[in-house]
Design a protein around this motif. Structure first.
Motif, PDB file in Angstrom:
ATOM      1  N   ASP A   1      95.204   1.159  35.311  1.00  0.00           N
ATOM      2  CA  ASP A   1      95.337   2.900  35.695  1.00  0.00           C
ATOM      3  C   ASP A   1      96.420   3.181  36.880  1.00  0.00           C
ATOM      4  O   ASP A   1      97.569   3.675  36.960  1.00  0.00           O
ATOM      5  N   MET A   2      96.628   2.023  37.679  1.00  0.00           N
ATOM      6  CA  MET A   2      97.689   2.268  39.017  1.00  0.00           C
ATOM      7  C   MET A   2      99.105   2.005  38.334  1.00  0.00           C
ATOM      8  O   MET A   2     100.010   2.601  38.976  1.00  0.00           O
TER       9      MET A   2
ATOM     10  N   LYS B   1     100.748   3.648  36.117  1.00  0.00           N
ATOM     11  CA  LYS B   1     100.673   4.253  34.922  1.00  0.00           C
ATOM     12  C   LYS B   1     101.655   5.871  35.972  1.00  0.00           C
ATOM     13  O   LYS B   1     101.336   5.028  37.454  1.00  0.00           O
ATOM     14  N   ALA B   2     101.772   6.567  35.467  1.00  0.00           N
ATOM     15  CA  ALA B   2     102.520   7.479  36.075  1.00  0.00           C
ATOM     16  C   ALA B   2     101.434   8.639  36.715  1.00  0.00           C
ATOM     17  O   ALA B   2     102.054   9.164  37.226  1.00  0.00           O
ATOM     18  N   GLU B   3     100.483   8.406  36.537  1.00  0.00           N
ATOM     19  CA  GLU B   3      99.091   9.735  36.935  1.00  0.00           C
ATOM     20  C   GLU B   3      97.850   8.882  38.043  1.00  0.00           C
ATOM     21  O   GLU B   3      98.064   7.604  37.194  1.00  0.00           O
ATOM     22  N   PRO B   4      97.787   9.624  38.743  1.00  0.00           N
ATOM     23  CA  PRO B   4      96.515   9.064  38.800  1.00  0.00           C
ATOM     24  C   PRO B   4      95.465   8.519  38.477  1.00  0.00           C
ATOM     25  O   PRO B   4      94.836   9.576  37.308  1.00  0.00           O
ATOM     26  N   MET B   5      94.875   7.924  39.025  1.00  0.00           N
ATOM     27  CA  MET B   5      93.864   6.858  38.355  1.00  0.00           C
ATOM     28  C   MET B   5      92.286   7.915  38.876  1.00  0.00           C
ATOM     29  O   MET B   5      92.373   8.433  40.427  1.00  0.00           O
ATOM     30  N   GLU B   6      91.266   7.882  37.875  1.00  0.00           N
ATOM     31  CA  GLU B   6      89.964   8.055  38.354  1.00  0.00           C
ATOM     32  C   GLU B   6      88.870   7.534  37.684  1.00  0.00           C
ATOM     33  O   GLU B   6      88.668   7.423  36.778  1.00  0.00           O
ATOM     34  N   ARG B   7      88.484   6.358  38.382  1.00  0.00           N
ATOM     35  CA  ARG B   7      87.957   5.502  37.273  1.00  0.00           C
ATOM     36  C   ARG B   7      86.420   5.251  38.352  1.00  0.00           C
ATOM     37  O   ARG B   7      86.543   5.230  39.624  1.00  0.00           O
ATOM     38  N   LEU B   8      85.296   4.854  37.665  1.00  0.00           N
ATOM     39  CA  LEU B   8      84.164   4.697  37.747  1.00  0.00           C
ATOM     40  C   LEU B   8      83.994   3.172  37.740  1.00  0.00           C
ATOM     41  O   LEU B   8      83.767   2.563  36.549  1.00  0.00           O
ATOM     42  N   VAL B   9      83.645   2.219  39.106  1.00  0.00           N
ATOM     43  CA  VAL B   9      82.944   0.772  39.380  1.00  0.00           C
ATOM     44  C   VAL B   9      81.646   0.558  38.730  1.00  0.00           C
ATOM     45  O   VAL B   9      81.409   1.274  40.183  1.00  0.00           O
ATOM     46  N   VAL B  10      80.889   0.256  38.069  1.00  0.00           N
ATOM     47  CA  VAL B  10      79.691   0.260  38.275  1.00  0.00           C
ATOM     48  C   VAL B  10      79.331  -0.974  38.557  1.00  0.00           C
ATOM     49  O   VAL B  10      79.395  -2.103  37.022  1.00  0.00           O
ATOM     50  N   GLY B  11      78.130  -1.535  39.170  1.00  0.00           N
ATOM     51  CA  GLY B  11      77.941  -3.034  39.457  1.00  0.00           C
ATOM     52  C   GLY B  11      76.650  -3.131  40.806  1.00  0.00           C
ATOM     53  O   GLY B  11      76.505  -2.721  40.947  1.00  0.00           O
TER      54      GLY B  11
END
Length: 640
Positions: free
Chosen positions: A269-270, A272-282
């Motif tokens: 994601d990082m 890429k040329a567009e901002p990341m918005e990711r959920l990490v569930v653990g």
């Protein structure tokens, strides 16, 4: 129906931590060995009762013995550790039995000992493929092609049996046999408590799915408008650096496979040329902080600033210590910004952030203030995202539209979970525990002083520490007086949000250092605290807690390879149906990594009205959560 099982003689074990934690005591086997232990051991004499047919015993005497051992009197459905009396019938759910037992008296003589004919609260899962691994006979399911039915188990040929509505009024239910190879077409139904069962061989289910798809397409188009603006923003991609490896090599644990996958997802994601918005569930203790640290390091090495938003001062303090320990030697500037900092210190931190002299700032809601301005903010990490409202999470996103965002959670809130299940927001799951980690043994029991006293005594014997959770501050001084009387030598402290930030952090540090052995606390300990020597949790009244909250609290213990125990106690006479549902779900999901399943169950228990709107909730209930989000995800892929 088979007749109930009867017994000649049984042993009833007291609901004490010593017996609960063993988990191997039999009801009607090895009785002679147990009797020998009873002769030579005071503890066994106090905490066991042997009864047999034709034994002379007054019912009132038996009830008194049960109460003295810690069993709670309760009318209605029984849980382990409870009993009720109806005339000459006494029904008890012994902790060493898989079913409640009824003892029938004729005057003062025990006439019959048999299994009770009541619904059990201890149910066992049947494993039938990854999508239906938690199904039990009687559960509602959705078959993609045939609709909503009831799972009835497997037949001798290993076919899954699904029951559907009768073809004609008054007829027998229809049955569908599904080969194991086709189990992927079945998913648990999540939605209404009692959904309408489909009929086989009619076009109604296809029509229901078609209408649902139309509604979902319309809804997906609305959501895409919200998220498209962000995907159109561009920022320079992040590049890897050879400096990263030296920090990774200092990680004291071996990365788990799903941890590695989550890190790879984030780095992709990082890049890429567009901002990341990711959920990490653990699940709690599965290594989300390490993932956040590596993402932060990459951002800093690319000349960007990082902000870590924590829900509590205690957690912000812990994170700032962890990040300093791992990154300060690399010349990375890390600061904590909470209400603990003096006015002068805060001014200095704000100036340094504005000038770009601080690389990583860890803080609470204080970092959302208008007077905080970053020179070059690149990454926002929101830890325990379920503790923040939508407005909080949008504040920095609006101020810095090109910021990358990483959400971390063990039990995401329904709204976040809904967006991730529908693939609007990418999701990474950490599913495997660190090596050597063992599941926490969870007990849901009526509250008695005996259980509390012995749970603390057992933990003290092995030199460990105890979280004693009381949801109400007013009761804490009363609890402390009791504990002081029972354990005068053991160091204890009270902790809640009103003691003041400095006292709070100081107390937690003492507890972390092992100087305090029992911490009487509110739910302030819920998030992120990582203390490996705490392996017993006692929740005095678990009816006051939500399901996800209870799971988060359970995760405060069991952080190593030492067996941990969680006691969720409740007042026997005040167990509401909703509280009972939550506690049963907590018992059902005891295995490591159950956080996501808990969040889904919470989603089901709370309902979806305030998440997706009334119209979508109607659609969702007709086809179930799982199929709804599957179709929503497919629709997004088609529209994007």
């Amino acid at each position: 129906m088979d007749p109930p099982k009867t017994y000649k003689e049984i042993m009833i074990a007291a609901p004490t931590p010593s017996f609960l934690e063993r988990g191997d005591l039999a009801l009607d086997r090895d009785l002679e060995n147990y009797k020998k232990l009873r002769i030579h051991n005071n503890f066994w004499r106090r905490n066991t009762i042997f009864i047999e047919i034709e034994q002379v015993k007054k019912p009132s005497e038996f009830v008194r013995e049960l109460s003295d051992m810690g069993y709670a009197r309760h009318m209605g459905d029984l849980h382990k550790g409870e009993f009720f009396q109806q005339g000459g019938f006494i029904t008890i759910y012994p902790i060493n039995s898989e079913a409640p037992i009824t003892i029938e008296f004729s005057g003062n003589i025990i006439e019959l000992i048999r299994e009770a004919k009541i619904i059990l609260h201890q149910r066992h899962s049947v494993s039938i493929g990854h999508r239906v691994s938690k199904l039990e006979p009687g559960d509602y399911v959705v078959h993609e092609d045939h609709g909503i039915g009831i799972y009835r188990g497997k037949n001798e040929k290993k076919f899954l049996i699904l029951e559907y509505a009768p073809a004609r009024k008054g007829g027998d239910p229809d049955r569908l046999l599904v080969p194991e190879a086709m189990a992927k077409k079945i998913s648990p139904y999540l939605g209404l408590k009692n959904p309408k069962i489909s009929r086989l061989g009619t076009p109604l289910w296809f029509e229901t799915k078609r209408k649902a798809k139309e509604n979902i397409i319309k809804f997906a188009q609305e959501l895409l408008v919200l998220y498209k603006t962000r995907s159109e923003i561009k920022r320079p991609p992040y590049e890897p650096s050879h400096f990263e490896k030296s920090v990774w090599d200092n990680f004291e644990f071996e990365e788990t496979p799903s941890q590695k996958t989550a890190i790879e997802d984030i780095f992709l994601d990082m890049a890429k040329a567009e901002p990341m918005e990711r959920l990490v569930v653990g699940d709690v203790g599965f290594g989300k902080t390490e993932i956040a640290l590596r993402a932060a390091l990459r951002a800093v090495l690319n000349g960007k600033q990082v902000v870590i938003l924590s829900p509590t001062t205690v957690l912000a303090d812990q994170h700032s210590e962890t990040f300093r320990k791992r990154l300060a030697r690399e010349g990375i500037e890390i600061e904590r910004l909470t209400r603990l900092e003096s006015r002068e210190k805060t001014k200095e931190i704000l100036r340094k952030i504005k000038d770009g002299k601080i690389d990583i700032v860890v803080g609470t809601h204080r970092i959302l203030s208008k007077d905080l301005n970053f020179k070059n903010l690149g990454l926002l990490i929101i830890d325990e995202e379920q503790r923040f409202g939508v407005k909080h999470k949008e504040t920095l996103k609006k101020k810095y539209p090109d910021v990358d965002i990483l959400y971390l959670s063990a039990t995401p809130i329904p709204r976040t979970l809904a967006f991730s299940l529908s693939k609007i927001r990418p999701l990474s799951q950490i599913t495997d525990p660190p090596e050597g980690r063992i599941p926490i043994k969870t007990f849901v029991m009526p509250r008695t002083d005996k259980i509390i006293r012995e749970a603390i005594r057992e933990e003290s014997k092995r030199g460990g520490q105890v979280y004693f959770l009381s949801p109400r501050i007013m009761k804490m001084s009363f609890i402390m007086k009791k504990l002081d009387k029972q354990f005068p030598v053991i160091r204890k402290e009270i902790l809640h949000g009103k003691v003041g930030e400095k006292h709070l952090v100081r107390t937690m540090r003492k507890f972390r250092e092992g100087k305090i052995k029992i911490l009487v606390s509110t739910t302030i300990i819920e998030n992120g605290l990582d203390i490996s020597s705490v392996n017993t949790l006692i929740v005095e009244d678990s009816t006051k807690l939500g399901l996800s909250q209870s799971h988060q609290l359970r995760g405060r213990v069991g952080r190593t390879n030492i067996q941990a125990f969680a006691y969720f106690l409740y007042p026997s006479q005040k167990l509401t149906p909703k509280a009972e549902d939550r506690l049963e779900a907590l018992l059902s999901f005891q295995e490591l990594g159950a956080g996501m399943e808990i969040a889904k169950r919470d989603l089901e228990l709370r309902g979806a009205g305030n998440i997706l709107g009334r119209e979508q909730t109607g659609v969702l209930n007709k086809i179930g959560w799982n199929l709804y989000f599957e179709i929503l995800g497919q629709t997004f892929n088609e529209l994007m």
